[in-house]
Design a protein around this motif. Structure first.
Motif, PDB file in Angstrom:
ATOM      1  N   LYS A   1       0.833  -1.196   0.000  1.00 53.93           N
ATOM      2  CA  LYS A   1       0.000   0.000   0.000  1.00 53.93           C
ATOM      3  C   LYS A   1       0.872   1.251   0.000  1.00 53.93           C
ATOM      4  O   LYS A   1       0.546   2.245  -0.641  1.00 53.93           O
ATOM      5  N   PHE A   2       1.992   1.216   0.711  1.00 52.93           N
ATOM      6  CA  PHE A   2       2.904   2.351   0.789  1.00 52.93           C
ATOM      7  C   PHE A   2       4.247   1.991   0.192  1.00 52.93           C
ATOM      8  O   PHE A   2       4.730   0.872   0.372  1.00 52.93           O
ATOM      9  N   VAL A   3       4.842   2.951  -0.521  1.00 50.63           N
ATOM     10  CA  VAL A   3       6.158   2.745  -1.110  1.00 50.63           C
ATOM     11  C   VAL A   3       7.044   3.948  -0.806  1.00 50.63           C
ATOM     12  O   VAL A   3       6.559   5.038  -0.507  1.00 50.63           O
ATOM     13  N   THR A   4       8.344   3.731  -0.900  1.00 51.95           N
ATOM     14  CA  THR A   4       9.317   4.800  -0.697  1.00 51.95           C
ATOM     15  C   THR A   4       9.397   5.693  -1.939  1.00 51.95           C
ATOM     16  O   THR A   4       8.856   5.352  -2.996  1.00 51.95           O
ATOM     17  N   THR A   5      10.110   6.792  -1.806  1.00 49.78           N
ATOM     18  CA  THR A   5      10.301   7.705  -2.935  1.00 49.78           C
ATOM     19  C   THR A   5      10.948   6.979  -4.110  1.00 49.78           C
ATOM     20  O   THR A   5      10.505   7.115  -5.254  1.00 49.78           O
ATOM     21  N   LYS A   6      11.982   6.197  -3.843  1.00 53.76           N
ATOM     22  CA  LYS A   6      12.685   5.484  -4.922  1.00 53.76           C
ATOM     23  C   LYS A   6      11.742   4.533  -5.661  1.00 53.76           C
ATOM     24  O   LYS A   6      11.732   4.492  -6.882  1.00 53.76           O
ATOM     25  N   LYS A   7      10.945   3.785  -4.901  1.00 53.36           N
ATOM     26  CA  LYS A   7      10.009   2.847  -5.530  1.00 53.36           C
ATOM     27  C   LYS A   7       8.945   3.605  -6.328  1.00 53.36           C
ATOM     28  O   LYS A   7       8.567   3.183  -7.426  1.00 53.36           O
ATOM     29  N   LEU A   8       8.487   4.742  -5.801  1.00 56.42           N
ATOM     30  CA  LEU A   8       7.513   5.562  -6.521  1.00 56.42           C
ATOM     31  C   LEU A   8       8.104   6.043  -7.844  1.00 56.42           C
ATOM     32  O   LEU A   8       7.436   6.038  -8.878  1.00 56.42           O
ATOM     33  N   MET A   9       9.376   6.436  -7.821  1.00 52.08           N
ATOM     34  CA  MET A   9      10.056   6.859  -9.047  1.00 52.08           C
ATOM     35  C   MET A   9      10.103   5.713 -10.056  1.00 52.08           C
ATOM     36  O   MET A   9       9.848   5.920 -11.247  1.00 52.08           O
ATOM     37  N   ASP A  10      10.404   4.516  -9.582  1.00 52.74           N
ATOM     38  CA  ASP A  10      10.467   3.340 -10.457  1.00 52.74           C
ATOM     39  C   ASP A  10       9.099   2.986 -11.031  1.00 52.74           C
ATOM     40  O   ASP A  10       8.977   2.646 -12.204  1.00 52.74           O
ATOM     41  N   LEU A  11       8.056   3.052 -10.195  1.00 61.79           N
ATOM     42  CA  LEU A  11       6.717   2.658 -10.619  1.00 61.79           C
ATOM     43  C   LEU A  11       6.112   3.600 -11.651  1.00 61.79           C
ATOM     44  O   LEU A  11       5.479   3.164 -12.611  1.00 61.79           O
ATOM     45  N   TYR A  12       6.274   4.917 -11.427  1.00 61.28           N
ATOM     46  CA  TYR A  12       5.555   5.894 -12.240  1.00 61.28           C
ATOM     47  C   TYR A  12       6.437   6.758 -13.134  1.00 61.28           C
ATOM     48  O   TYR A  12       5.919   7.486 -13.973  1.00 61.28           O
ATOM     49  N   GLY A  13       7.738   6.720 -12.927  1.00 59.87           N
ATOM     50  CA  GLY A  13       8.627   7.525 -13.749  1.00 59.87           C
ATOM     51  C   GLY A  13       8.742   8.978 -13.315  1.00 59.87           C
ATOM     52  O   GLY A  13       9.300   9.799 -14.043  1.00 59.87           O
ATOM     53  N   PHE A  14       8.224   9.309 -12.134  1.00 63.16           N
ATOM     54  CA  PHE A  14       8.381  10.666 -11.620  1.00 63.16           C
ATOM     55  C   PHE A  14       9.832  10.881 -11.192  1.00 63.16           C
ATOM     56  O   PHE A  14      10.464   9.968 -10.668  1.00 63.16           O
ATOM     57  N   SER A  15      10.336  12.098 -11.380  1.00 71.49           N
ATOM     58  CA  SER A  15      11.658  12.425 -10.865  1.00 71.49           C
ATOM     59  C   SER A  15      11.541  12.794  -9.393  1.00 71.49           C
ATOM     60  O   SER A  15      10.449  13.110  -8.899  1.00 71.49           O
ATOM     61  N   ARG A  16      12.663  12.788  -8.699  1.00 69.66           N
ATOM     62  CA  ARG A  16      12.674  13.178  -7.288  1.00 69.66           C
ATOM     63  C   ARG A  16      12.182  14.617  -7.138  1.00 69.66           C
ATOM     64  O   ARG A  16      11.417  14.935  -6.228  1.00 69.66           O
ATOM     65  N   ASP A  17      12.598  15.503  -8.052  1.00 71.05           N
ATOM     66  CA  ASP A  17      12.163  16.905  -8.012  1.00 71.05           C
ATOM     67  C   ASP A  17      10.660  17.033  -8.250  1.00 71.05           C
ATOM     68  O   ASP A  17       9.994  17.838  -7.607  1.00 71.05           O
ATOM     69  N   ASN A  18      10.132  16.241  -9.180  1.00 69.47           N
ATOM     70  CA  ASN A  18       8.704  16.288  -9.473  1.00 69.47           C
ATOM     71  C   ASN A  18       7.882  15.849  -8.260  1.00 69.47           C
ATOM     72  O   ASN A  18       6.863  16.460  -7.933  1.00 69.47           O
ATOM     73  N   ILE A  19       8.335  14.820  -7.580  1.00 76.70           N
ATOM     74  CA  ILE A  19       7.654  14.338  -6.379  1.00 76.70           C
ATOM     75  C   ILE A  19       7.687  15.419  -5.298  1.00 76.70           C
ATOM     76  O   ILE A  19       6.665  15.710  -4.669  1.00 76.70           O
ATOM     77  N   ALA A  20       8.849  16.029  -5.096  1.00 77.32           N
ATOM     78  CA  ALA A  20       8.981  17.085  -4.082  1.00 77.32           C
ATOM     79  C   ALA A  20       8.063  18.270  -4.409  1.00 77.32           C
ATOM     80  O   ALA A  20       7.428  18.836  -3.517  1.00 77.32           O
ATOM     81  N   ARG A  21       7.979  18.623  -5.678  1.00 81.22           N
ATOM     82  CA  ARG A  21       7.119  19.732  -6.097  1.00 81.22           C
ATOM     83  C   ARG A  21       5.641  19.436  -5.810  1.00 81.22           C
ATOM     84  O   ARG A  21       4.902  20.307  -5.359  1.00 81.22           O
ATOM     85  N   LYS A  22       5.223  18.214  -6.078  1.00 84.10           N
ATOM     86  CA  LYS A  22       3.828  17.833  -5.823  1.00 84.10           C
ATOM     87  C   LYS A  22       3.506  17.905  -4.332  1.00 84.10           C
ATOM     88  O   LYS A  22       2.412  18.298  -3.950  1.00 84.10           O
TER      89      LYS A  22
END
Length: 72
Positions: free
Chosen positions: A3-24
Motif C-alpha cells: 500500500k505504501f512505497v518509498t520515494t525510490k520505488k515511486l520513481m520506479d513505478l511511475y517515472g516521476f523524478s525526485r524533483d517532481n515528487i517534491a514539487r507535488k
C-alpha cells in the motif's frame, strides 16, 4: 503490491523524478495524510491514492480509466 512505497520505488513505478515528487508535495498537489505520510524521517507514498489522483486527472493531463495509455 504494498500500500505504501518509498520515494525510490515511486520513481520506479511511475517515472516521476525526485524533483517532481517534491514539487507535488510542496505545492499541496499531494496531501500529507492522503497521498503520503512521514515515519521516522522517511516519506511513504500511498499507491492507491496516487493511482486515484492519476485516474481523476491532474494539473497537466487527462488520464481516465479505459482511455489513453495503460500504466503497467
Amino acid at each position: 503490491m504494498n500500500k505504501f512505497v518509498t520515494t525510490k520505488k515511486l520513481m520506479d513505478l511511475y517515472g516521476f523524478s525526485r524533483d517532481n515528487i517534491a514539487r507535488k508535495r510542496k505545492n499541496n498537489i499531494w496531501i500529507e495524510g492522503v497521498h503520503f505520510c512521514r515515519r521516522e524521517r522517511r516519506l511513504f507514498f500511498n499507491v492507491s491514492a496516487i493511482d486515484k489522483w492519476i485516474e481523476e486527472g491532474n494539473e497537466n493531463a487527462e488520464c481516465k480509466i479505459g482511455h489513453g495509455p495503460q500504466i503497467v
